[in-house]
Design an enzyme around this catalytic site. Structure first.
Site, short mmCIF file in Angstrom:
data_model
loop_
_atom_site.label_atom_id
_atom_site.label_comp_id
_atom_site.label_asym_id
_atom_site.label_seq_id
_atom_site.Cartn_x
_atom_site.Cartn_y
_atom_site.Cartn_z
N ASP A 163 0.84 -1.21 0.00
CA ASP A 163 0.00 0.00 0.00
C ASP A 163 0.87 1.26 0.00
OD1 ASP A 163 0.74 -0.41 2.70
OD2 ASP A 163 -1.22 0.20 3.50
N GLY A 197 -2.31 -8.02 14.29
CA GLY A 197 -2.26 -7.75 12.85
C GLY A 197 -3.64 -7.59 12.23
N LEU A 198 -4.67 -7.43 13.07
CA LEU A 198 -6.02 -7.22 12.54
C LEU A 198 -6.44 -5.76 12.67
CD1 LEU A 198 -7.80 -10.44 13.90
CD2 LEU A 198 -6.66 -10.10 11.71
N SER A 199 -5.45 -4.91 12.90
CA SER A 199 -5.65 -3.45 12.87
C SER A 199 -6.49 -2.88 14.00
CB SER A 199 -6.27 -3.02 11.53
OG SER A 199 -5.30 -2.99 10.56
N ASP A 204 -5.31 0.04 5.96
CA ASP A 204 -6.09 -0.35 7.15
C ASP A 204 -7.21 0.64 7.40
OD1 ASP A 204 -4.07 -2.14 7.24
OD2 ASP A 204 -3.12 -1.36 9.04
#
Ligand code: GLA
Length: 389
Positions: free
Chosen positions: A35, A122-124, A170
């Site tokens: 990104d 890591g799932l924001s 994210d």
């Protein structure tokens, strides 16, 4: 509204909450670490997320409380704030700081947060709390920012206030996610398509390695710098703004300009991962889930060998998945260095998979992983009906 959260609010603040908001976490299906290189990514919002209850106070203070953390904080109304320590409330504090750069002046507010995204997985969870706060303040005080501006404000907080040079994926997916859809987002133009995420006979399993990501922020910034170095070397001969403007073929013609072996590995991952997302979007559209799964494995291998952001825990999970008959694709998701992997798992095998993976993982790593099957859910919203799942 969820009674427990309302009760907790009442208990902490001695008044009723006036509004509730929800922001999800996210998984990225494919397109990792591209990104911030202007690449194409394919994230979706999940049904786990963060809730915020709020009500104004007359004390001229901003009060932060969370069900998840013991630390609380009271800040006097000020036009500017700066980060203090590493506590969770720095994320929403950064949003107050950033939003007040416009015409808005904050007034006394009581805030209570609750989240069911595992922290540091890591799932924001951090982008979730940023977007949640920006969206809530914007809505509650009618500040007039559109969603994309709120996404950019949240990213700015992450980059400047918190100090992690992350890309926009994210915050974007948390704001724009839709139930049962994946976003195909061009991080250069910020144009995106919403695609049906029809997984047929499969579910999206999320496997948390339970490995905390202590070094992740500094390693993350290091990768961003390595990509900048690659871009600089390539720019001496070709006119590009982002690494992801290059196809693998074009990259091959110019890659000799990158003399440092490590930098070359990083750039090779970026260019090829971007190509994989194009292929993955096509595969998903055509219902070719096996091809999608193959690309997931290829993505993981590249993140492991070329970008070097995996680790023994994530590799143990993905290696197990490769040998497990009822999985057709798996990879790490998010920044890496621990955190979560995702896998396409045949429906009906959830229990068996969890059991077998746990045995294998404990034997290799010494402690268990956690396995969740969340649905693909909506983006940020006002949610006076709190549904905690
Ligand atoms: C983190 C960052 C994102 C993205 C991913 C890796 O989640 O916040 O911007 O770079 O890592 O793809």
């Amino acid at each position: 509204m969820n009674n427990e959260l309302v009760d907790a609010f009442l208990q902490k603040y001695n008044q009723q909450p006036i509004a509730t908001y929800f922001a999800p976490g996210r998984v990225n299906l494919i397109g990792e670490h591209i990104d911030y290189n202007g690449g194409l990514v394919m994230p979706c919002a999940i049904t786990a997320g963060t809730w915020l209850l709020l009500a104004p106070n007359n004390d001229g203070v901003i009060r932060f409380n969370s069900i998840n953390f013991e630390e609380t904080a009271n800040f006097p109304i000020q036009k500017e704030y700066s980060k203090t320590g590493k506590e969770w409330y720095n994320y929403p504090l950064g949003i107050f700081h950033e939003l007040q750069k416009g015409d808005w002046n904050a007034s006394g507010l009581d805030l209570l947060y609750f989240g069911n995204i595992p922290i540091g997985s890591g799932l924001s969870s951090s982008a979730s709390i940023e977007v949640l706060t920006a969206f809530a303040l914007n809505d509650f005080y009618d500040l007039g920012n559109d969603k994309l501006s709120l996404v950019k404000i949240s990213k700015k907080v992450e980059n400047e206030f918190i100090g992690v040079n992350s890309g926009i994926m994210d915050q974007f997916s948390i704001a724009f996610g839709e139930a049962d859809k994946a976003l195909v987002l061009d991080c250069d133009t910020l144009k995106y398509k919403v695609v049906d995420c029809d997984l047929g006979d499969y579910v999206l399993a999320i496997i948390n390695t339970n490995k905390t990501r202590e070094l992740s922020d500094s390693k993350y910034n290091e990768r961003v710098e390595e990509c900048e170095a690659a871009l600089k070397a390539l720019k001496s001969e070709i006119n590009i703004q982002n690494l992801c403007e290059l196809t693998a073929e074009k990259f091959a013609l110019h890659s000799h300009l990158i003399t440092d072996e490590t930098i070359l590995k990083r750039a090779t991952h970026v260019v090829k991962e971007n190509d994989r997302v194009h292929l993955a979007a096509k595969a998903l559209n055509n219902g070719e889930l096996k091809e999608f799964g193959r690309l997931m494995y290829a993505s993981h291998q590249s993140l492991r060998e070329l970008y070097e952001v995996s680790g023994k825990e994530l590799d143990a999970v993905v290696d197990f998945c490769k040998d497990y008959e009822h999985i057709i694709g798996a990879r790490m998701t998010g920044a890496g260095f621990g955190g979560c992997a995702i896998a396409l798992l045949k429906k009906g095998y959830e229990e068996d998979f969890a059991k077998q993976l746990t045995e294998d993982y404990v034997a290799k790593i010494g402690y268990p992983a956690a396995i969740y099957v969340h649905q693909i859910g909506d983006g940020v919203k006002r949610s006076d009906e709190v549904l905690v799942n």
